[in-house]
Scaffold this motif. Structure first.
Motif, PDB file in Angstrom:
ATOM      1  N   LEU A   1    -127.608 -29.846  11.691  1.00  0.00           N
ATOM      2  CA  LEU A   1    -127.743 -29.275  13.021  1.00  0.00           C
ATOM      3  C   LEU A   1    -128.815 -28.185  13.018  1.00  0.00           C
ATOM      4  CD1 LEU A   1    -123.956 -29.014  13.922  1.00  0.00           C
ATOM      5  CD2 LEU A   1    -125.562 -30.867  14.393  1.00  0.00           C
ATOM      6  N   PRO A   2    -129.239 -27.747  14.194  1.00  0.00           N
ATOM      7  CA  PRO A   2    -130.233 -26.671  14.262  1.00  0.00           C
ATOM      8  C   PRO A   2    -129.765 -25.399  13.560  1.00  0.00           C
ATOM      9  CG  PRO A   2    -130.057 -27.770  16.375  1.00  0.00           C
ATOM     10  CD  PRO A   2    -128.950 -28.314  15.526  1.00  0.00           C
ATOM     11  N   MET A   3    -130.735 -24.536  13.248  1.00  0.00           N
ATOM     12  CA  MET A   3    -130.499 -23.325  12.466  1.00  0.00           C
ATOM     13  C   MET A   3    -130.879 -22.101  13.288  1.00  0.00           C
ATOM     14  SD  MET A   3    -132.358 -24.755   8.987  1.00  0.00           S
ATOM     15  CE  MET A   3    -132.183 -23.201   8.098  1.00  0.00           C
ATOM     16  N   LYS A   4    -130.453 -20.943  12.815  1.00  0.00           N
ATOM     17  CA  LYS A   4    -130.934 -19.690  13.356  1.00  0.00           C
ATOM     18  C   LYS A   4    -132.280 -19.343  12.697  1.00  0.00           C
ATOM     19  CE  LYS A   4    -127.204 -18.817  15.831  1.00  0.00           C
ATOM     20  NZ  LYS A   4    -126.372 -19.963  15.468  1.00  0.00           N
ATOM     21  N   LEU A   5    -133.061 -18.547  13.399  1.00  0.00           N
ATOM     22  CA  LEU A   5    -134.352 -18.086  12.892  1.00  0.00           C
ATOM     23  C   LEU A   5    -134.381 -16.570  12.956  1.00  0.00           C
ATOM     24  CD1 LEU A   5    -137.320 -18.755  12.031  1.00  0.00           C
ATOM     25  CD2 LEU A   5    -137.888 -18.706  14.474  1.00  0.00           C
ATOM     26  N   LEU A   6    -134.705 -15.917  11.836  1.00  0.00           N
ATOM     27  CA  LEU A   6    -134.869 -14.468  11.791  1.00  0.00           C
ATOM     28  C   LEU A   6    -136.294 -14.158  11.393  1.00  0.00           C
ATOM     29  CD1 LEU A   6    -132.512 -11.781  10.333  1.00  0.00           C
ATOM     30  CD2 LEU A   6    -134.920 -11.831   9.605  1.00  0.00           C
ATOM     31  N   GLY A   7    -136.983 -13.336  12.187  1.00  0.00           N
ATOM     32  CA  GLY A   7    -138.341 -12.938  11.869  1.00  0.00           C
ATOM     33  C   GLY A   7    -138.458 -11.426  11.838  1.00  0.00           C
ATOM     34  N   TRP A   8    -138.853 -10.893  10.694  1.00  0.00           N
ATOM     35  CA  TRP A   8    -138.995  -9.448  10.535  1.00  0.00           C
ATOM     36  C   TRP A   8    -140.442  -9.052  10.763  1.00  0.00           C
ATOM     37  CZ3 TRP A   8    -139.990  -6.811   5.288  1.00  0.00           C
ATOM     38  CH2 TRP A   8    -140.009  -5.420   5.442  1.00  0.00           C
ATOM     39  N   SER A   9    -140.661  -8.036  11.593  1.00  0.00           N
ATOM     40  CA  SER A   9    -141.979  -7.477  11.805  1.00  0.00           C
ATOM     41  C   SER A   9    -142.923  -8.551  12.353  1.00  0.00           C
ATOM     42  CB  SER A   9    -142.484  -6.863  10.487  1.00  0.00           C
ATOM     43  OG  SER A   9    -143.604  -6.053  10.687  1.00  0.00           O
ATOM     44  N   ARG A  10    -144.063  -8.782  11.681  1.00  0.00           N
ATOM     45  CA  ARG A  10    -144.971  -9.829  12.159  1.00  0.00           C
ATOM     46  C   ARG A  10    -144.260 -11.179  12.213  1.00  0.00           C
ATOM     47  NH1 ARG A  10    -149.279  -7.922  14.201  1.00  0.00           N
ATOM     48  NH2 ARG A  10    -149.990  -6.956  12.255  1.00  0.00           N
TER      49      ARG A  10
ATOM     50  N   ASN B   1    -123.379 -22.675   8.772  1.00  0.00           N
ATOM     51  CA  ASN B   1    -124.075 -21.469   9.229  1.00  0.00           C
ATOM     52  C   ASN B   1    -125.346 -21.328   8.408  1.00  0.00           C
ATOM     53  OD1 ASN B   1    -124.741 -19.046  10.402  1.00  0.00           O
ATOM     54  ND2 ASN B   1    -122.898 -17.953   9.747  1.00  0.00           N
ATOM     55  N   ALA B   2    -126.494 -21.550   9.020  1.00  0.00           N
ATOM     56  CA  ALA B   2    -127.755 -21.536   8.277  1.00  0.00           C
ATOM     57  C   ALA B   2    -128.805 -20.738   9.033  1.00  0.00           C
ATOM     58  CB  ALA B   2    -128.250 -22.961   8.041  1.00  0.00           C
ATOM     59  N   VAL B   3    -129.684 -20.075   8.272  1.00  0.00           N
ATOM     60  CA  VAL B   3    -130.731 -19.259   8.889  1.00  0.00           C
ATOM     61  C   VAL B   3    -132.010 -19.384   8.072  1.00  0.00           C
ATOM     62  CG1 VAL B   3    -130.076 -17.162   7.612  1.00  0.00           C
ATOM     63  CG2 VAL B   3    -131.288 -16.953   9.798  1.00  0.00           C
ATOM     64  N   MET B   4    -133.144 -19.388   8.761  1.00  0.00           N
ATOM     65  CA  MET B   4    -134.459 -19.340   8.127  1.00  0.00           C
ATOM     66  C   MET B   4    -135.022 -17.944   8.304  1.00  0.00           C
ATOM     67  SD  MET B   4    -136.992 -20.905   6.515  1.00  0.00           S
ATOM     68  CE  MET B   4    -136.629 -22.664   6.711  1.00  0.00           C
ATOM     69  N   LEU B   5    -135.416 -17.290   7.194  1.00  0.00           N
ATOM     70  CA  LEU B   5    -135.967 -15.945   7.225  1.00  0.00           C
ATOM     71  C   LEU B   5    -137.493 -16.001   7.122  1.00  0.00           C
ATOM     72  CD1 LEU B   5    -133.519 -14.105   4.758  1.00  0.00           C
ATOM     73  CD2 LEU B   5    -133.200 -14.632   7.192  1.00  0.00           C
ATOM     74  N   VAL B   6    -138.171 -15.324   8.041  1.00  0.00           N
ATOM     75  CA  VAL B   6    -139.634 -15.296   8.063  1.00  0.00           C
ATOM     76  C   VAL B   6    -140.093 -13.860   7.853  1.00  0.00           C
ATOM     77  CG1 VAL B   6    -141.718 -15.855   9.359  1.00  0.00           C
ATOM     78  CG2 VAL B   6    -139.648 -17.240   9.669  1.00  0.00           C
ATOM     79  N   HIS B   7    -140.869 -13.642   6.820  1.00  0.00           N
ATOM     80  CA  HIS B   7    -141.358 -12.303   6.490  1.00  0.00           C
ATOM     81  C   HIS B   7    -142.494 -11.902   7.432  1.00  0.00           C
ATOM     82  CE1 HIS B   7    -145.067 -13.891   4.663  1.00  0.00           C
ATOM     83  NE2 HIS B   7    -144.318 -14.867   4.181  1.00  0.00           N
ATOM     84  N   GLY B   8    -142.930 -10.654   7.298  1.00  0.00           N
ATOM     85  CA  GLY B   8    -144.023 -10.161   8.105  1.00  0.00           C
ATOM     86  C   GLY B   8    -145.273  -9.948   7.284  1.00  0.00           C
ATOM     87  N   ASP B   9    -146.048  -8.895   7.622  1.00  0.00           N
ATOM     88  CA  ASP B   9    -147.264  -8.589   6.875  1.00  0.00           C
ATOM     89  C   ASP B   9    -146.925  -8.233   5.431  1.00  0.00           C
ATOM     90  OD1 ASP B   9    -148.698  -8.890   9.218  1.00  0.00           O
ATOM     91  OD2 ASP B   9    -148.788  -6.750   9.657  1.00  0.00           O
ATOM     92  N   ALA B  10    -147.840  -8.535   4.554  1.00  0.00           N
ATOM     93  CA  ALA B  10    -147.853  -8.080   3.163  1.00  0.00           C
ATOM     94  C   ALA B  10    -146.852  -8.799   2.251  1.00  0.00           C
ATOM     95  CB  ALA B  10    -147.646  -6.559   3.074  1.00  0.00           C
ATOM     96  N   TRP B  11    -145.559  -8.809   2.589  1.00  0.00           N
ATOM     97  CA  TRP B  11    -144.574  -9.309   1.646  1.00  0.00           C
ATOM     98  C   TRP B  11    -144.182 -10.749   1.925  1.00  0.00           C
ATOM     99  CZ3 TRP B  11    -144.581  -4.286   3.342  1.00  0.00           C
ATOM    100  CH2 TRP B  11    -144.697  -3.314   2.336  1.00  0.00           C
ATOM    101  N   ALA B  12    -144.038 -11.521   0.856  1.00  0.00           N
ATOM    102  CA  ALA B  12    -143.478 -12.863   0.953  1.00  0.00           C
ATOM    103  C   ALA B  12    -141.950 -12.763   0.945  1.00  0.00           C
ATOM    104  CB  ALA B  12    -143.984 -13.728  -0.197  1.00  0.00           C
ATOM    105  N   PHE B  13    -141.270 -13.899   0.843  1.00  0.00           N
ATOM    106  CA  PHE B  13    -139.812 -13.942   0.995  1.00  0.00           C
ATOM    107  C   PHE B  13    -139.100 -13.006   0.029  1.00  0.00           C
ATOM    108  CE2 PHE B  13    -135.793 -15.748  -0.554  1.00  0.00           C
ATOM    109  CZ  PHE B  13    -135.046 -15.711   0.613  1.00  0.00           C
ATOM    110  N   ARG B  14    -139.427 -13.096  -1.248  1.00  0.00           N
ATOM    111  CA  ARG B  14    -138.679 -12.308  -2.233  1.00  0.00           C
ATOM    112  C   ARG B  14    -138.903 -10.822  -2.032  1.00  0.00           C
ATOM    113  NH1 ARG B  14    -140.069 -16.419  -6.845  1.00  0.00           N
ATOM    114  NH2 ARG B  14    -138.164 -17.664  -6.959  1.00  0.00           N
ATOM    115  N   GLY B  15    -140.134 -10.408  -1.823  1.00  0.00           N
ATOM    116  CA  GLY B  15    -140.398  -8.995  -1.624  1.00  0.00           C
ATOM    117  C   GLY B  15    -139.711  -8.438  -0.391  1.00  0.00           C
TER     118      GLY B  15
END
Length: 560
Positions: free
Chosen positions: A227-236, A140-154
C-alpha cells in the motif's frame, strides 16, 4: 514549549492515496483488489511476488538482496519504458546490525535508476527482523528524504552516537526507508560539473518517486503490504516533497505512492500578509539573484554547484580530530581577541548557521541551539549533551550540491513566475503533519500547509525560549538529547494514527489482509464520488486482518 495543533475534519477512516513518477503497473495488487492494467513483464514479476508476499517464510541474504533487484528492475522499466534497455543495477548491498538485541537492521544498496552512469541513488531500509534476513511485516511505512548537505545516514541514522530517529521508528514497528539523492554520490576530485547544470528539484523528486516504487514492491516481496507510504522531508527534502506531491496530483490515484506527508522545518511559500513573510520573500529573491549570477557566469569554476557541504565536512572533521588547535580556515569572529579553535568554529557553524547564508531564511537560523561568551564566542551546545555528535554529523556532509536545486527552491520562495515546483500546491490533498523548531524555520513553515487542499493538517512546533538565537535548532530535531519527547513521539503517533482522511473524492474500503478481498459497505452507506463501498469501518481495532486503504473507480472495479 511544544505546541501540537490540528486543523482538519476527523473521520473514522484512513484515506490511502499516493504519487509516483512511475506507472501503477509495478504496484497493482492481485486477488481482485487492484485492476490497474499491468505491463506483461511486470505482471509476471508481481505474480511471483505474491508467493513471497504476506505469506513469506524466512529469507536468505541472497533472497533479501534479490528483493531489491527485482523491485528495482520493474520500477525502472515501467518508468523509462522500452527506450531504456538496461536492467536496474543494484550494487554494494549490505545488511548492518543497528541494534542486534532488538533485531533492528539496516539494508542499503546503490541503485542505478536511469540510463546514465551518474543516475545512481542510495536506498536504505531500517526495519525489525522477525528472523535472520526476514523483515517483520508492517503496515506502517515511511520514506525519509534528507535536505542539503547530508545523505540518509548523516541526517537520520548517526549510529555512532546513541539512539537515532530511523532506529527509533523501526523499534516502534515502522518500516523505515530512506534515499541518498544522486548529488550526494558526487565525490571529491570531480572536475567537470557540467552534468549538474540540469540537476534540480524536479530530478530529485523523480528519484524520490523511483525510491518509493522500489520500496513498495520490495516491501511486498518480503512479507508486508504494498500500500502507499508516508513521506517525510527534512529541510530541502520538505521542499522536494512539496514538488513531488504537486506532481502526484497530475497522475491517476492508482499511480500514486504517498498517503501522508511530514514536512520538517521548512517553508516553500511565505505569508505576504505579514512583515516577516515579506522579508522572507525578499531575502529569497536576493539569494536567487546571487545564485543566478553564479550559475550564468561561465568563468566561475563552481558555476553549477555549491561547495558549502565540503566546508562543513572539513570543519566537523577538524573538530573531531584536532579540536583545540586554532583554525587554519578563513573563518574569524569580528571583535574576538583570539582566533577560534577548530572546536569553536564547529560550534559556531552549528549555533549561528545564519552566518553561512546571506541573507538567512529566518533571522537567527541555526542547526544546534547553544551558548556564547561575552565576546560572542560559542561555548557549548544547549540541547545536545555530547557535542561530538554534532561534529560527527557535520563531518558526514556531502562535498557538492547542484546550484540548480537552490535556484529552483528560491524561485518558489521568491514568487518568481518561472517557478514550476509550486505549480500544484493547491491540489495537494494528503494529510499533512508540519514539524518545526523555532530556532530553525519554526512556525514560519506553517503557512505553506495552509495553501494545500488537505483537510487534515496537524503541526508540532517546539520552542524553549523566546530568544530565537538560543532556541531549539533545525538539527536539534534529530540530534537533541530530548528529541524523542520534543519531536519523535509526536511524529510516531501521527504515523501510527488511523484518523487521517484524504478528500471527498476518495474513500476507504476494508481489505482482508489474508485474502486480499475488498469488503462491502454496510447498509445505508452514502455514495461518494469514487466508489459506493465506503464510509464505515465496522472492524477497526477488532479484527487484525482488516486494514484500510483507498479505492478509486477503475471501470466497475476498484484499484489501489
Amino acid at each position: 514549549m511544544t505546541r501540537i495543533a490540528s486543523s482538519h475534519r476527523r473521520r473514522p477512516l484512513i484515506g490511502r492515496g499516493a504519487f509516483a513518477f512511475v506507472t501503477a503497473a509495478a504496484l497493482s495488487l492481485g486477488a481482485g483488489c487492484a485492476v490497474a492494467p499491468p505491463d506483461a513483464s511486470i505482471d509476471a514479476q508481481e505474480g511471483a511476488a505474491e508467493q513471497t508476499g504476506a505469506a513469506a517464510s524466512a529469507l536468505t541474504f541472497q533472497q533479501l538482496k534479490q528483493s531489491f533487484v527485482d523491485a528495482c528492475d520493474g520500477a525502472i522499466r515501467s518508468s523509462y519504458g522500452p527506450g531504456f534497455a538496461g536492467s536496474c543495477a543494484v550494487s554494494s548491498f549490505t545488511r548492518t546490525a543497528i541494534d542486534a538485541a532488538q533485531n533492528i537492521f539496516e539494508y542499503s544498496a546503490d541503485v542505478r535508476v536511469g540510463p546514465s552512469v551518474r543516475d545512481v541513488i542510495g536506498l536504505h531500509r531500517v526495519v525489525r527482523e522477525s528472523s535472520p534476513f526476514q523483515p517483520a511485516a508492517s503496515g506502517n511505512a515511511v520514506m525519509l528524504v534528507h535536505g542539503d548537505a547530508w545523505a540518509f545516514r548523516g541526517a537520520f541514522l548517526d549510529t555512532g552516537h546513541g539512539d537515532t530517529f530511523a532506529a527509533f521508528l523501526a523499534k516502534n514497528g515502522v518500516d523505515v526507508w530512506g534515499i541518498d539523492l544522486g548529488w550526494t554520490r558526487v565525490l571529491n576530485g570531480t572536475s567537470d560539473f557540467s552534468f549538474m547544470s540540469a540537476w534540480g528539484i524536479d530530478k530529485d523528486a523523480k528519484d524520490v518517486g523511483m525510491a518509493l516504487s522500489i520500496a513498495r514492491v520490495a516491501r511486498h516481496r518480503t512479507g508486508s503490504d504494498k500500500l502507499p507510504m508516508k513521506l517525510l522531508g527534512w529541510s530541502r527534502g520538505g521542499q522536494i516533497g512539496y514538488a513531488y506531491l504537486g506532481g502526484e496530483t497530475q497522475v491517476p490515484a492508482a499511480a500514486r505512492h504517498v498517503n501522508g506527508f511530514i514536512p520538517v522545518d521548512i517553508y516553500l511559500k511565505t505569508d505576504l500578509g505579514t512583515p516577516e513573510g515579506v522579508k522572507q520573500r525578499d531575502d529569497a529573491c536576493a539569494r536567487l539573484a546571487a545564485d543566478l549570477a553564479q550559475y550564468n557566469n561561465p568563468a566561475k569554476p563552481d558555476r553549477y554547484y555549491t561547495g558549502i557541504g565540503g566546508l562543513v565536512s572539513t570543519i566537523g572533521q577538524l573538530a573531531l580530530g584536532d579540536p583545540a588547535t586554532p583554525t587554519q580556515l578563513p573563518i574569524a569572529l569580528p571583535g574576538s581577541p583570539d582566533p577560534l579553535s577548530n572546536r569553536e568554529v564547529a560550534l559556531l557553524v552549528g549555533e549561528a548557521t545564519y552566518v553561512l547564508s546571506n541573507p538567512p531564511p529566518t533571522p537567527f537560523y541555526h542547526f544546534t541551539g547553544g551558548t556564547f561568551d561575552a565576546d560572542n564566542v560559542p561555548t557549548g551546545l544547549t540541547y545536545v549533551g555530547d557535542e561530538t555528535r554534532w561534529f560527527a554529523a557535520a563531518a558526514q556532509a556531502a562535498p557538492f550540491e547542484p546550484l540548480k536545486v537552490l535556484i529552483d527552491a528560491e524561485r518558489a520562495m521568491c514568487g518568481d513566475p518561472a517557478s514550476t515546483i509550486d505549480a500544484h500546491l493547491a491540489q495537494i490533498a494528503v494529510p499533512v503533519l508540519y514539524v518545526g523548531a523555532e530556532g530553525g524555520f519554526g512556525s514560519s513553515g506553517l503557512y505553506t500547509t495552509t495553501l494545500l487542499a488537505s483537510q487534515d493538517r496537524s503541526s508540532i512546533v517546539v520552542s524553549k525560549t523566546a530568544d530565537q538565537l538560543h532556541d531549539v535548532g533545525h538539527g536539534d530535531i534529530f540530534l537533541a538529547d530530548d528529541a524523542r519527547t520534543m519531536f519523535w513521539d509526536g511524529i510516531l503517533g501521527w504515523l501510527s494514527s488511523s484518523f487521517h482522511c484524504q478528500d471527498d473524492s476518495e474513500c476507504t474500503l476494508l481489505r482482508d489482509n489474508n485474502t486480499c478481498q475488498c469488503l462491502g459497505a454496510p447498509a445505508g452507506a452514502t455514495d461518494p464520488k469514487s466508489n459506493s463501498a465506503c464510509l464505515v469501518d465496522p472492524c477497526r481495532d477488532k479484527v487484525p486482518s482488516c486494514q484500510n486503504f483507498t479505492c478509486v473507480a477503475s471501470g466497475s472495479d476498484a484499484s489501489m
